[in-house]
Design an enzyme around this catalytic site. Structure first.
Site, short mmCIF file in Angstrom:
data_model
loop_
_atom_site.label_atom_id
_atom_site.label_comp_id
_atom_site.label_asym_id
_atom_site.label_seq_id
_atom_site.Cartn_x
_atom_site.Cartn_y
_atom_site.Cartn_z
N LYS A 25 0.83 -1.20 0.00
CA LYS A 25 0.00 0.00 0.00
C LYS A 25 0.87 1.26 0.00
O LYS A 25 2.02 1.26 0.43
CB LYS A 25 -0.93 0.00 1.21
CG LYS A 25 -2.00 -1.10 1.19
CD LYS A 25 -3.21 -0.70 0.39
CE LYS A 25 -4.25 -1.81 0.25
NZ LYS A 25 -5.14 -1.92 1.40
N ARG A 60 -4.09 -10.67 3.60
CA ARG A 60 -4.24 -10.52 2.15
C ARG A 60 -2.94 -9.95 1.59
O ARG A 60 -2.57 -8.81 1.90
CB ARG A 60 -5.43 -9.61 1.84
CG ARG A 60 -5.80 -9.53 0.37
CD ARG A 60 -7.08 -8.72 0.19
NE ARG A 60 -7.49 -8.65 -1.21
CZ ARG A 60 -7.08 -7.70 -2.06
NH1 ARG A 60 -6.27 -6.74 -1.65
NH2 ARG A 60 -7.48 -7.71 -3.32
#
Length: 287
Positions: free
Chosen positions: A234, A269
């Site tokens: 991210k 994830r």
């Protein structure tokens, strides 16, 4: 050295009888990311060929993934929505190809039409960034099918770049939202045992708020649902490390996955399945 046949428990002790999507949650479970989009922030354009996407999904399973999450719509800040037909064109051949090989497939979608076709093709989980709010037909669909769901917290929308006000207490506010959504799902007929919650790292949160959510995994888990953490590659990791290229953020992503599991997350994830698997095993050995 070979990778152990199964990651050993890292989260606080849980009963093997607690399950989600058929998986015992007595140890962290890895959800591999398979995006079939042209514009995802990390791997967009890599898997436009369904055969390539299926091969990658099978490779992730061989590396230790417990679930393969297939998505056909980018949620990176500034991305534009795609219609259901285009999303389905992207994901359905991949879901079918993996399900035929008995892979546990999650479909990452906000749309009932996409979820319905993928469930018919063998998907076992619906992973919705809108927590079943964007399409009013999706909640009755998963309730009627008895489908496990992942409910994610999101402030704002991708096309608006998730520009939102700051939180007073991000963990408490995210937890309250997810509890409310879980209660709404239960009221509609979804079993509580079929609900996992995702605080939505990167979706309208600052660097500090994302870190607070990882640190607060135990507070989130105390709501009574398995916690999924998706920190992988991210942009907030880039801001922390100065690494601009998303695919070069795997070392920090792996560290955050291990830290989240240590603090109570049981679903991780990730993009780098093999690296996360090894790190989980070493973390357990150190403990």
């Amino acid at each position: 050295m070979t990778i152990p046949p199964a990651p050993v428990p890292l989260a606080p002790a849980r009963s093997p009888s607690i399950r989600f999507a058929g998986l015992a949650l007595d140890r962290p479970r890895i959800m591999a990311i398979v995006n079939v989009t042209p514009d995802s922030f990390s791997d967009g354009g890599e898997r436009l060929d369904p055969a390539r996407a299926v091969d990658d999904g099978l490779r992730f399973v061989s590396e230790g993934a417990d679930i393969v999450d297939v998505g056909g719509e980018s949620t990176r800040p500034g991305s534009r929505p795609v219609d259901a037909d285009e999303e389905l064109r992207r994901v359905l051949p991949v879901v079918e190809g993996l399900a035929r090989r008995d892979v546990a497939v999650s479909v990452d979608t906000r749309r009932a039409a996409v979820a319905r076709a993928c469930l018919d093709a063998g998907a076992r989980v619906v992973n919705d960034v809108s927590a079943l709010q964007d399409d009013p037909a999706l909640l009755p669909l998963v309730a009627g099918r008895g489908t496990p769901v992942v409910l994610m917290h999101r402030k704002g929308r991708a096309e608006d770049k998730y520009v939102v006000p700051r939180y007073r207490d991000v963990v408490e506010e995210v937890r309250d939202f997810l509890v409310a959504r879980a209660e709404a799902c239960c009221a509609a007929g979804v079993r509580a045992a079929d609900i996992a919650i995702d605080p939505g790292l990167g979706f309208g949160k600052s660097v500090e708020e994302n870190l607070a959510l990882v640190a607060g995994c135990r507070r989130l888990a105390d709501a009574g649902h398995p916690v999924l953490i998706g920190a992988s590659r991210k942009s907030f990791i880039g801001r922390l490390t100065g690494v601009e290229e998303a695919r070069r953020r795997d070392p920090a992503s792996i560290w955050l996955a291990v830290e989240a599991s240590r603090r109570g997350a049981v679903l991780l994830r990730v993009h780098d399945v093999a690296g996360t698997r090894q790190a989980l095993a070493v973390s357990q050995a150190m403990r």
